[in-house]
Enzyme design. Sequence first.
Site, PDB file in Angstrom:
ATOM      1  N   PRO A  39      47.684  27.763 -45.216  1.00  0.00           N
ATOM      2  CG  PRO A  39      49.047  25.694 -45.348  1.00  0.00           C
ATOM      3  CD  PRO A  39      48.676  26.951 -46.402  1.00  0.00           C
ATOM      4  CG  ASP A  40      46.856  27.849 -38.956  1.00  0.00           C
ATOM      5  OD1 ASP A  40      46.991  26.757 -39.320  1.00  0.00           O
ATOM      6  OD2 ASP A  40      45.954  28.130 -38.259  1.00  0.00           O
ATOM      7  CG  PHE A  41      53.115  28.224 -39.234  1.00  0.00           C
ATOM      8  CD1 PHE A  41      54.430  27.591 -39.769  1.00  0.00           C
ATOM      9  CD2 PHE A  41      52.844  29.550 -39.557  1.00  0.00           C
ATOM     10  CE1 PHE A  41      54.828  28.182 -40.686  1.00  0.00           C
ATOM     11  CE2 PHE A  41      53.585  30.169 -40.570  1.00  0.00           C
ATOM     12  CZ  PHE A  41      54.839  29.513 -41.195  1.00  0.00           C
ATOM     13  NE  ARG A  42      52.961  27.820 -32.648  1.00  0.00           N
ATOM     14  CZ  ARG A  42      53.717  28.585 -33.436  1.00  0.00           C
ATOM     15  NH1 ARG A  42      53.182  29.342 -34.374  1.00  0.00           N
ATOM     16  NH2 ARG A  42      55.024  28.544 -33.296  1.00  0.00           N
ATOM     17  CG  ASN A 113      50.553  36.533 -41.289  1.00  0.00           C
ATOM     18  OD1 ASN A 113      50.586  35.779 -40.422  1.00  0.00           O
ATOM     19  ND2 ASN A 113      49.412  36.935 -41.579  1.00  0.00           N
ATOM     20  CG  ASP A 115      51.260  36.186 -45.912  1.00  0.00           C
ATOM     21  OD1 ASP A 115      51.311  37.550 -45.809  1.00  0.00           O
ATOM     22  OD2 ASP A 115      50.468  35.683 -45.287  1.00  0.00           O
ATOM     23  CG  HIS A 132      57.480  36.278 -36.570  1.00  0.00           C
ATOM     24  ND1 HIS A 132      56.540  35.668 -36.416  1.00  0.00           N
ATOM     25  CD2 HIS A 132      57.987  36.832 -35.467  1.00  0.00           C
ATOM     26  CE1 HIS A 132      56.315  35.514 -35.014  1.00  0.00           C
ATOM     27  NE2 HIS A 132      57.115  36.580 -34.248  1.00  0.00           N
TER      28      HIS A 132
END
Length: 360
Positions: A39-42, A113, A115, A132
Amino acid sequence: MSKDHINATKKLAKLLHDNPKQKVIFLVGAGISTSCGIPDFRSPETGLYHNLSKLNLPYAEAVFDIDFFEEKPRPFYMLASELYPGKFKPSKFHLLLKLFQDQKRLQRIYTQNIDTLERQAGISQAYIIEAHGSFAENHCINCNKIYDMDIFKKHLDKYQKEPIDKNFARCRSCNGLIKPNIVFFGEDLPKRFFATWDSDLETMDDKETRPIVIVAGTSLTVYPFASLPTEVSKDTTRALINRELVGDFKASPRKTDIIIECNSDDAADIIAKELGWSKQLDDLIKEHDLLTTIPDVTDELESISKELDKLTIKEDDPKAGEEESSDENKKENKSNSSKENTQTEQKIPAKKDFSESKST
Protein backbone atom coordinates in the site's frame (compact mmCIF):
# COMPACT_ATOMS: atom_id res chain seq x y z
CA MET A 1 -7.32 3.09 -19.89
CA SER A 2 -8.89 5.72 -22.14
CA LYS A 3 -8.05 6.13 -25.80
CA ASP A 4 -6.45 9.53 -25.11
CA HIS A 5 -4.10 8.02 -22.53
CA ILE A 6 -3.27 5.09 -24.80
CA ASN A 7 -2.36 7.60 -27.53
CA ALA A 8 -0.29 9.63 -25.05
CA THR A 9 1.62 6.50 -24.04
CA LYS A 10 2.27 5.69 -27.69
CA LYS A 11 3.45 9.27 -28.22
CA LEU A 12 6.00 8.81 -25.43
CA ALA A 13 7.06 5.46 -26.87
CA LYS A 14 7.48 7.00 -30.34
CA LEU A 15 9.68 9.74 -28.90
CA LEU A 16 11.82 7.07 -27.26
CA HIS A 17 11.90 5.00 -30.46
CA ASP A 18 12.80 7.91 -32.71
CA ASN A 19 15.68 8.99 -30.46
CA PRO A 20 17.56 5.73 -29.77
CA LYS A 21 20.57 7.47 -28.23
CA GLN A 22 18.47 9.47 -25.78
CA LYS A 23 18.52 8.11 -22.25
CA VAL A 24 15.83 8.34 -19.59
CA ILE A 25 15.71 9.59 -16.02
CA PHE A 26 12.87 8.10 -13.98
CA LEU A 27 11.40 9.80 -10.89
CA VAL A 28 9.19 7.23 -9.17
CA GLY A 29 7.02 6.82 -6.09
CA ALA A 30 4.82 4.35 -4.25
CA GLY A 31 2.37 4.05 -7.14
CA ILE A 32 4.71 1.76 -9.07
CA SER A 33 4.70 -0.69 -6.13
CA THR A 34 1.00 -0.86 -5.22
CA SER A 35 0.39 -3.67 -7.73
CA CYS A 36 3.01 -5.65 -5.81
CA GLY A 37 0.71 -5.63 -2.80
CA ILE A 38 2.46 -2.74 -1.05
CA PRO A 39 0.00 0.00 0.00
CA ASP A 40 1.08 3.57 -0.54
CA PHE A 41 1.19 6.09 2.29
CA ARG A 42 -1.31 8.82 1.52
CA SER A 43 -4.29 7.33 -0.31
CA PRO A 44 -7.58 7.79 1.59
CA GLU A 45 -8.88 4.57 3.18
CA THR A 46 -6.07 2.37 1.79
CA GLY A 47 -2.92 4.37 2.60
CA LEU A 48 -0.63 3.32 5.43
CA TYR A 49 -1.04 6.65 7.21
CA HIS A 50 -4.81 6.14 7.26
CA ASN A 51 -4.35 2.78 8.95
CA LEU A 52 -1.79 4.14 11.40
CA SER A 53 -4.27 6.78 12.54
CA LYS A 54 -6.08 4.18 14.63
CA LEU A 55 -2.97 3.79 16.81
CA ASN A 56 -3.53 7.25 18.32
CA LEU A 57 -0.02 8.39 17.49
CA PRO A 58 0.70 12.11 17.93
CA TYR A 59 0.32 12.20 14.13
CA ALA A 60 0.38 9.33 11.65
CA GLU A 61 3.82 10.25 10.32
CA ALA A 62 5.28 9.86 13.85
CA VAL A 63 6.11 6.26 12.97
CA PHE A 64 8.81 7.79 10.72
CA ASP A 65 9.86 10.53 13.15
CA ILE A 66 13.41 10.11 14.46
CA ASP A 67 12.64 11.55 17.91
CA PHE A 68 9.55 9.39 18.30
CA PHE A 69 11.48 6.30 17.19
CA GLU A 70 14.19 7.02 19.75
CA GLU A 71 11.61 7.06 22.54
CA LYS A 72 9.15 4.46 21.24
CA PRO A 73 10.51 2.13 18.52
CA ARG A 74 7.65 -0.38 18.71
CA PRO A 75 5.31 1.10 16.02
CA PHE A 76 8.16 1.21 13.49
CA TYR A 77 9.11 -2.40 14.27
CA MET A 78 5.54 -3.42 13.57
CA LEU A 79 5.50 -1.54 10.28
CA ALA A 80 8.95 -2.82 9.28
CA SER A 81 7.85 -6.42 9.80
CA GLU A 82 5.04 -5.88 7.28
CA LEU A 83 7.07 -3.99 4.67
CA TYR A 84 10.44 -5.70 4.96
CA PRO A 85 12.06 -6.73 1.64
CA GLY A 86 11.49 -10.32 0.59
CA LYS A 87 7.72 -10.34 0.99
CA PHE A 88 7.03 -8.69 -2.36
CA LYS A 89 7.95 -9.09 -6.02
CA PRO A 90 8.70 -6.31 -8.53
CA SER A 91 5.90 -4.93 -10.69
CA LYS A 92 5.80 -4.83 -14.49
CA PHE A 93 6.94 -1.23 -14.30
CA HIS A 94 10.00 -2.23 -12.25
CA LEU A 95 10.80 -4.79 -14.94
CA LEU A 96 10.38 -2.12 -17.63
CA LEU A 97 13.04 -0.11 -15.80
CA LYS A 98 15.27 -3.18 -15.96
CA LEU A 99 14.72 -3.33 -19.73
CA PHE A 100 15.79 0.32 -20.07
CA GLN A 101 19.01 -0.68 -18.30
CA ASP A 102 19.48 -3.74 -20.51
CA GLN A 103 18.93 -1.65 -23.64
CA LYS A 104 21.44 0.94 -22.40
CA ARG A 105 18.71 3.60 -22.31
CA LEU A 106 18.69 4.16 -18.55
CA GLN A 107 20.43 7.21 -17.11
CA ARG A 108 19.03 7.19 -13.57
CA ILE A 109 16.20 6.12 -11.29
CA TYR A 110 15.31 8.44 -8.43
CA THR A 111 12.96 6.53 -6.16
CA GLN A 112 11.07 7.62 -3.07
CA ASN A 113 10.36 3.99 -2.24
CA ILE A 114 12.04 2.10 0.58
CA ASP A 115 11.00 -1.35 -0.68
CA THR A 116 14.24 -2.05 -2.66
CA LEU A 117 12.18 -3.51 -5.53
CA GLU A 118 14.37 -1.75 -8.10
CA ARG A 119 17.29 -3.82 -6.79
CA GLN A 120 15.18 -6.98 -6.76
CA ALA A 121 14.28 -6.35 -10.39
CA GLY A 122 17.98 -6.66 -11.18
CA ILE A 123 18.83 -3.00 -11.70
CA SER A 124 22.39 -2.04 -10.84
CA GLN A 125 22.83 0.10 -7.75
CA ALA A 126 24.86 2.51 -9.88
CA TYR A 127 21.62 3.68 -11.52
CA ILE A 128 19.47 3.85 -8.37
CA ILE A 129 19.17 6.86 -6.09
CA GLU A 130 17.07 5.91 -3.08
CA ALA A 131 16.08 9.44 -2.09
CA HIS A 132 14.43 8.36 1.14
CA GLY A 133 16.85 5.53 1.86
CA SER A 134 15.96 1.85 2.16
CA PHE A 135 16.28 -1.27 4.27
CA ALA A 136 19.50 -2.22 2.46
CA GLU A 137 21.79 -0.83 5.18
CA ASN A 138 21.43 0.14 8.83
CA HIS A 139 23.07 2.60 11.19
CA CYS A 140 23.14 3.62 14.85
CA ILE A 141 21.08 6.76 15.38
CA ASN A 142 23.56 8.00 18.02
CA CYS A 143 27.05 7.35 16.67
CA ASN A 144 26.17 6.60 13.01
CA LYS A 145 28.09 3.32 12.98
CA ILE A 146 27.07 1.33 9.89
CA TYR A 147 25.63 -2.17 10.20
CA ASP A 148 24.75 -4.80 7.60
CA MET A 149 21.15 -5.40 6.60
CA ASP A 150 21.14 -8.73 8.45
CA ILE A 151 21.71 -7.09 11.85
CA PHE A 152 18.38 -5.26 11.96
CA LYS A 153 16.57 -8.20 10.33
CA LYS A 154 17.88 -10.59 12.99
CA HIS A 155 16.52 -8.41 15.78
CA LEU A 156 13.29 -7.74 13.90
CA ASP A 157 12.70 -11.50 13.69
CA LYS A 158 13.44 -11.84 17.41
CA TYR A 159 11.05 -9.00 18.21
CA GLN A 160 8.27 -10.58 16.17
CA LYS A 161 8.59 -13.78 18.21
CA GLU A 162 9.03 -12.00 21.54
CA PRO A 163 8.05 -8.28 21.46
CA ILE A 164 10.14 -7.04 24.37
CA ASP A 165 12.57 -4.14 24.51
CA LYS A 166 15.72 -6.22 24.84
CA ASN A 167 15.13 -7.47 21.30
CA PHE A 168 15.49 -4.01 19.76
CA ALA A 169 18.67 -3.76 17.67
CA ARG A 170 21.29 -1.79 19.57
CA CYS A 171 24.76 -0.53 18.72
CA ARG A 172 27.70 -2.54 20.03
CA SER A 173 29.67 0.68 20.53
CA CYS A 174 27.26 3.05 22.27
CA ASN A 175 24.07 1.02 22.84
CA GLY A 176 22.07 3.43 20.69
CA LEU A 177 19.17 2.13 18.64
CA ILE A 178 19.97 0.73 15.19
CA LYS A 179 17.55 1.45 12.38
CA PRO A 180 17.49 0.94 8.61
CA ASN A 181 18.88 3.76 6.47
CA ILE A 182 15.37 5.01 5.79
CA VAL A 183 15.16 8.79 5.92
CA PHE A 184 12.93 9.74 8.85
CA PHE A 185 11.33 13.13 9.37
CA GLY A 186 14.03 15.18 11.04
CA GLU A 187 16.87 13.54 9.06
CA ASP A 188 18.70 14.79 5.98
CA LEU A 189 18.40 13.10 2.61
CA PRO A 190 21.48 11.22 1.37
CA LYS A 191 24.25 13.45 -0.01
CA ARG A 192 24.34 11.22 -3.10
CA PHE A 193 20.80 12.30 -3.93
CA PHE A 194 21.76 15.98 -4.26
CA ALA A 195 25.16 15.41 -5.89
CA THR A 196 23.79 13.05 -8.54
CA TRP A 197 20.82 15.26 -9.33
CA ASP A 198 23.10 18.25 -9.87
CA SER A 199 25.15 16.13 -12.27
CA ASP A 200 22.05 14.94 -14.13
CA LEU A 201 20.78 18.51 -14.45
CA GLU A 202 23.96 19.37 -16.31
CA THR A 203 23.22 16.71 -18.94
CA MET A 204 19.95 18.52 -19.69
CA ASP A 205 21.85 21.59 -20.87
CA ASP A 206 23.54 19.74 -23.74
CA LYS A 207 21.44 18.68 -26.73
CA GLU A 208 23.71 15.68 -27.26
CA THR A 209 23.18 14.31 -23.74
CA ARG A 210 19.71 15.65 -22.93
CA PRO A 211 17.55 12.87 -21.44
CA ILE A 212 13.79 12.39 -21.25
CA VAL A 213 12.40 12.64 -17.70
CA ILE A 214 9.57 10.26 -16.81
CA VAL A 215 7.72 10.76 -13.52
CA ALA A 216 5.64 7.77 -12.40
CA GLY A 217 3.46 6.72 -9.49
CA THR A 218 3.93 9.69 -7.17
CA SER A 219 1.73 12.35 -5.62
CA LEU A 220 4.66 14.81 -5.69
CA THR A 221 3.87 16.09 -2.21
CA VAL A 222 7.06 15.16 -0.34
CA TYR A 223 9.90 17.67 -0.58
CA PRO A 224 12.57 18.11 -1.75
CA PHE A 225 11.78 15.21 -4.13
CA ALA A 226 8.57 16.93 -5.29
CA SER A 227 10.61 19.88 -6.57
CA LEU A 228 12.67 17.82 -9.03
CA PRO A 229 10.27 18.15 -12.01
CA THR A 230 10.32 21.94 -11.59
CA GLU A 231 14.11 21.93 -12.00
CA VAL A 232 14.05 20.01 -15.28
CA SER A 233 15.21 22.31 -18.07
CA LYS A 234 12.58 23.77 -20.40
CA ASP A 235 14.23 22.02 -23.35
CA THR A 236 13.85 18.59 -21.72
CA THR A 237 10.70 16.58 -22.34
CA ARG A 238 8.81 15.60 -19.19
CA ALA A 239 6.26 12.78 -19.02
CA LEU A 240 3.90 11.91 -16.19
CA ILE A 241 2.52 8.40 -15.69
CA ASN A 242 0.11 8.66 -12.79
CA ARG A 243 -3.54 8.15 -11.89
CA GLU A 244 -4.03 11.91 -11.61
CA LEU A 245 -2.39 15.19 -12.52
CA VAL A 246 0.00 16.24 -9.73
CA GLY A 247 2.76 18.64 -8.71
CA ASP A 248 4.35 20.92 -11.28
CA PHE A 249 2.52 19.11 -14.08
CA LYS A 250 -0.67 20.56 -12.61
CA ALA A 251 0.64 23.86 -11.23
CA SER A 252 2.89 24.87 -14.15
CA PRO A 253 2.17 22.65 -17.15
CA ARG A 254 4.43 22.88 -20.20
CA LYS A 255 3.34 22.50 -23.82
CA THR A 256 5.85 19.68 -24.27
CA ASP A 257 4.62 17.67 -21.26
CA ILE A 258 3.23 14.21 -22.02
CA ILE A 259 0.44 13.31 -19.56
CA ILE A 260 -0.59 9.68 -19.15
CA GLU A 261 -3.24 9.26 -16.45
CA CYS A 262 -3.25 5.52 -15.87
CA ASN A 263 -1.82 2.63 -13.89
CA SER A 264 1.96 2.42 -14.36
CA ASP A 265 1.84 -1.29 -15.22
CA ASP A 266 -0.63 -0.62 -18.05
CA ALA A 267 1.72 2.00 -19.43
CA ALA A 268 4.63 -0.44 -19.12
CA ASP A 269 2.83 -2.95 -21.37
CA ILE A 270 2.24 -0.37 -24.10
CA ILE A 271 5.73 1.13 -23.95
CA ALA A 272 7.34 -2.31 -24.14
CA LYS A 273 5.15 -3.25 -27.11
CA GLU A 274 5.81 -0.04 -29.01
CA LEU A 275 9.57 -0.35 -28.47
CA GLY A 276 9.61 -4.01 -29.51
CA TRP A 277 10.46 -5.21 -26.00
CA SER A 278 7.36 -7.30 -25.29
CA LYS A 279 9.16 -10.65 -25.45
CA GLN A 280 11.91 -9.42 -23.12
CA LEU A 281 9.27 -8.12 -20.69
CA ASP A 282 7.43 -11.45 -20.80
CA ASP A 283 10.70 -13.28 -20.12
CA LEU A 284 11.36 -11.11 -17.06
CA ILE A 285 7.79 -11.68 -15.85
CA LYS A 286 8.38 -15.42 -16.00
CA GLU A 287 11.83 -15.12 -14.43
CA HIS A 288 10.38 -13.26 -11.44
CA ASP A 289 7.36 -15.55 -11.31
CA LEU A 290 4.91 -12.67 -11.57
CA LEU A 291 2.34 -14.98 -13.15
CA THR A 292 1.50 -16.24 -9.67
CA THR A 293 -1.02 -14.35 -7.59
CA ILE A 294 0.28 -11.06 -6.23
CA PRO A 295 -0.96 -10.22 -2.71
CA ASP A 296 -3.85 -7.78 -2.80
CA VAL A 297 -3.26 -4.41 -1.15
CA THR A 298 -6.36 -4.91 0.99
CA ASP A 299 -4.93 -8.18 2.31
CA GLU A 300 -1.73 -6.42 3.31
CA LEU A 301 -3.68 -3.61 4.97
CA GLU A 302 -5.74 -6.14 6.92
CA SER A 303 -2.52 -7.75 8.14
CA ILE A 304 -1.11 -4.36 9.15
CA SER A 305 -4.38 -3.43 10.82
CA LYS A 306 -4.34 -6.58 12.93
CA GLU A 307 -0.81 -5.82 14.08
CA LEU A 308 -1.82 -2.26 14.93
CA ASP A 309 -4.62 -3.57 17.11
CA LYS A 310 -2.02 -5.35 19.25
CA LEU A 311 -0.18 -2.12 19.97
CA THR A 312 -0.88 0.64 22.47
CA ILE A 313 1.05 3.80 23.22
CA LYS A 314 -0.28 4.16 26.74
CA GLU A 315 1.91 5.83 29.32
CA ASP A 316 1.30 3.01 31.77
CA ASP A 317 2.27 0.30 29.28
CA PRO A 318 4.95 -1.81 31.04
CA LYS A 319 6.89 -2.18 27.81
CA ALA A 320 6.91 1.59 27.38
CA GLY A 321 8.69 1.78 30.70
CA GLU A 322 11.35 -0.56 29.41
CA GLU A 323 11.91 1.72 26.43
CA GLU A 324 12.23 4.79 28.60
CA SER A 325 14.79 3.05 30.82
CA SER A 326 17.23 3.15 27.94
CA ASP A 327 17.31 6.97 27.99
CA GLU A 328 20.54 6.98 30.00
CA ASN A 329 22.28 5.42 27.03
CA LYS A 330 21.43 8.30 24.70
CA LYS A 331 24.07 10.79 23.82
CA GLU A 332 23.58 14.15 25.50
CA ASN A 333 25.22 16.07 22.68
CA LYS A 334 22.96 14.86 19.89
CA SER A 335 22.99 17.36 17.05
CA ASN A 336 20.05 19.75 16.83
CA SER A 337 20.32 19.81 13.05
CA SER A 338 17.81 16.98 12.78
CA LYS A 339 15.08 19.20 14.19
CA GLU A 340 14.46 20.79 10.80
CA ASN A 341 12.16 18.88 8.54
CA THR A 342 13.63 18.93 5.04
CA GLN A 343 11.53 16.07 3.76
CA THR A 344 7.97 17.37 3.56
CA GLU A 345 5.86 20.50 3.25
CA GLN A 346 4.09 19.59 6.48
CA LYS A 347 5.91 20.86 9.54
CA ILE A 348 6.89 18.08 11.91
CA PRO A 349 6.84 19.22 15.55
CA ALA A 350 10.14 19.54 17.34
CA LYS A 351 10.99 16.87 19.87
CA LYS A 352 8.33 16.60 22.52
CA ASP A 353 7.10 14.26 25.23
CA PHE A 354 5.34 11.64 23.14
CA SER A 355 4.06 9.92 26.29
CA GLU A 356 1.35 12.61 26.38
CA SER A 357 -0.37 10.72 23.54
CA LYS A 358 -2.59 8.26 25.37
CA SER A 359 -5.03 5.78 23.97
CA THR A 360 -8.63 6.63 24.61
